[in-house]
Design an enzyme around this catalytic site. Structure first.
Site, PDB file in Angstrom:
ATOM      1  N   LYS A  12      12.888  89.293 -14.346  1.00 12.30           N
ATOM      2  CA  LYS A  12      12.129  88.340 -15.380  1.00 12.30           C
ATOM      3  C   LYS A  12      12.021  87.138 -14.916  1.00 12.30           C
ATOM      4  O   LYS A  12      12.900  86.504 -14.331  1.00 12.30           O
ATOM      5  CB  LYS A  12      13.007  88.672 -16.655  1.00 12.30           C
ATOM      6  CG  LYS A  12      14.391  88.220 -16.750  1.00 12.30           C
ATOM      7  CD  LYS A  12      14.570  86.779 -16.930  1.00 12.30           C
ATOM      8  CE  LYS A  12      16.155  86.191 -16.620  1.00 12.30           C
ATOM      9  NZ  LYS A  12      16.502  84.779 -16.708  1.00 12.30           N
ATOM     10  N   ASP A 143      20.929  89.127 -20.915  1.00 16.65           N
ATOM     11  CA  ASP A 143      19.682  89.628 -20.307  1.00 16.65           C
ATOM     12  C   ASP A 143      19.358  91.098 -20.186  1.00 16.65           C
ATOM     13  O   ASP A 143      18.200  91.552 -19.679  1.00 16.65           O
ATOM     14  CB  ASP A 143      19.202  88.784 -18.901  1.00 16.65           C
ATOM     15  CG  ASP A 143      19.197  87.541 -18.922  1.00 16.65           C
ATOM     16  OD1 ASP A 143      18.695  86.837 -19.988  1.00 16.65           O
ATOM     17  OD2 ASP A 143      19.267  86.839 -17.798  1.00 16.65           O
TER      18      ASP A 143
HETATM   19  O1  C5P Z   1      25.542  87.457 -20.448  1.00 13.55           O
HETATM   20  P1  C5P Z   1      25.572  87.031 -19.028  1.00 13.55           P
HETATM   21  O2  C5P Z   1      26.875  87.620 -18.437  1.00 13.55           O
HETATM   22  O3  C5P Z   1      24.570  87.068 -18.446  1.00 13.55           O
HETATM   23  O4  C5P Z   1      26.070  85.404 -19.129  1.00 13.55           O
HETATM   24  C1  C5P Z   1      26.828  84.859 -17.673  1.00 13.55           C
HETATM   25  C2  C5P Z   1      27.198  83.657 -18.167  1.00 13.55           C
HETATM   26  O5  C5P Z   1      26.309  82.635 -18.402  1.00 13.55           O
HETATM   27  C3  C5P Z   1      28.194  83.695 -19.466  1.00 13.55           C
HETATM   28  O6  C5P Z   1      29.424  83.978 -19.102  1.00 13.55           O
HETATM   29  C4  C5P Z   1      28.219  82.108 -19.993  1.00 13.55           C
HETATM   30  O7  C5P Z   1      29.037  81.533 -19.266  1.00 13.55           O
HETATM   31  C5  C5P Z   1      26.727  81.613 -19.731  1.00 13.55           C
HETATM   32  N1  C5P Z   1      25.816  82.119 -20.819  1.00 13.55           N
HETATM   33  C6  C5P Z   1      26.137  81.220 -21.879  1.00 13.55           C
HETATM   34  N2  C5P Z   1      25.037  81.364 -22.919  1.00 13.55           N
HETATM   35  C7  C5P Z   1      24.186  82.385 -22.928  1.00 13.55           C
HETATM   36  C8  C5P Z   1      23.967  83.354 -21.895  1.00 13.55           C
HETATM   37  C9  C5P Z   1      24.885  83.092 -20.845  1.00 13.55           C
HETATM   38  O8  C5P Z   1      26.668  80.092 -21.843  1.00 13.55           O
HETATM   39  N3  C5P Z   1      23.443  82.476 -24.147  1.00 13.55           N
END
Ligand code: C5P
Length: 309
Positions: A12, A143
């Protein structure tokens, strides 16, 4: 008998990404517009004879060497979560063919998780519906739900609450990718360091959604936005050269995708994209330059093979 399920899930780009102040868990509330691009991750789940229900993984393709193949891999965690939720005990071997740049801000790992959920659900005959898979996806990463639904969507919450958005026509993008990724948490931490926000994310620009409905790339170009761009540029100063080069190459506009370092440059049509891509290649500001189209479908089963050995 050999049985395998082959699933394809898209990477994406974020056309707009507005970020608020982190909540008590450290996650940032955000509002984003996702578009799925025709750069895909393929995951094949194969039933193994192992009676201990082992989950194994192999990874090939772009950037494969940088991807963990142990239980920390998001695709393996997806299969584990599916088993914990349903009580299934079967094992599987997962093979991932990577095309989305690793750590590139394009949701490649999330696409792997989405594909693994769908492939294992089919392989093990669990029969979960899309909404149930999307809910599990949200537990794995912000995501992952979008990689299941694809097309064009607005993401809220952590980005995991996905609502489809209307879009007409096909958009042509040039992606300038870097071999070395940037960890998403580092970019969000830098965003906070740079002042971040003290409140909820700003509203999405209505004109961006109107441009998508109209299928108007010139209009869309005026509304690309990414609140993480400044942080990504701070961590990867070379991205300023990439953005400047997309401008010189005549792209309509360009934006860092998600937490970067991939830069997505919007073009008017396929031949414009080819010309922008060749100028960017000559400028040598990126490790690779790809042309993609969008929007495209979310995770889908390509093949379910059952063969007598
Ligand atoms: O959800 P995902 O594992 O992709 O997110 C990775 C990291 O990115 C999270 O641990 C966080 O530190 C940061 N993040 C965030 N806010 C979001 C998505 C991700 O702070 N909405």
């Amino acid at each position: 008998m050999t049985e395998s399920v082959h699933v394809r899930a898209p990477g994406k780009i974020n056309l707009a990404l507005r970020v608020g102040a982190p909540d008590s868990t450290g996650y940032h509330p955000l509002t984003t517009v996702f578009q799925a691009v025709d750069l895909y991750e393929d995951v094949t789940a194969t039933r193994t004879g192992a009676s201990d229900g082992e989950l194994t993984l192999s990874v090939v393709g772009r950037g494969a060497a940088a991807v963990p193949t142990d239980a920390t891999n998001l695709a393996v965690r997806a299969a584990e979560l599916l088993r914990e939720t349903t009580g299934a005990t079967a094992g599987a071997h997962l093979e991932i063919v990577k095309r989305v740049p690793v750590g590139g801000g394009m949701g490649g790992g999330s696409a792997d998780a989405a594909a693994a959920l769908l492939a294992c659900d089919q392989l093990w005959g669990l029969g979960l519906d899309r909404a149930e898979l999307v809910a599990l996806g949200g537990q794995l990463g912000a995501d992952v739900p979008f990689a299941l639904t694809g097309l064009t969507a607005v993401g809220t919450g952590r980005g995991d609450v996905v609502t489809s958005a209307m879009s007409s026509g096909t958009y042509h993008w040039v992606l300038a990718t870097q071999a070395r990724g940037t960890p998403t948490p580092t970019v969000f931490a830098e965003f906070d360091e740079l002042g971040g926000r003290t409140a909820a994310p700003p509203e999405l620009d209505d004109d961006l959604l109107a441009a998508l409905r109209a299928g108007d790339p010139l209009q869309l170009a005026r509304h690309l936005a990414n609140d993480l761009e400044e942080a990504a540029l701070e961590l990867r100063p070379e991205l300023a050269d990439v953005l400047a080069a997309t401008d010189r190459a005549g792209a309509l506009a360009a934006v860092v995708s998600g937490s970067g370092p991939t830069v997505a440059a919007l073009c008017i049509d396929a031949s414009h994209a080819q010309s922008v891509a060749s100028v960017l290649r000559a400028a040598q500001v990126a490790d690779d330059v790809l042309t993609v189209t969008a929007p495209t479908h979310g995770a889908r089963v390509l093949e379910h093979v059952q063969r007598e050995d």
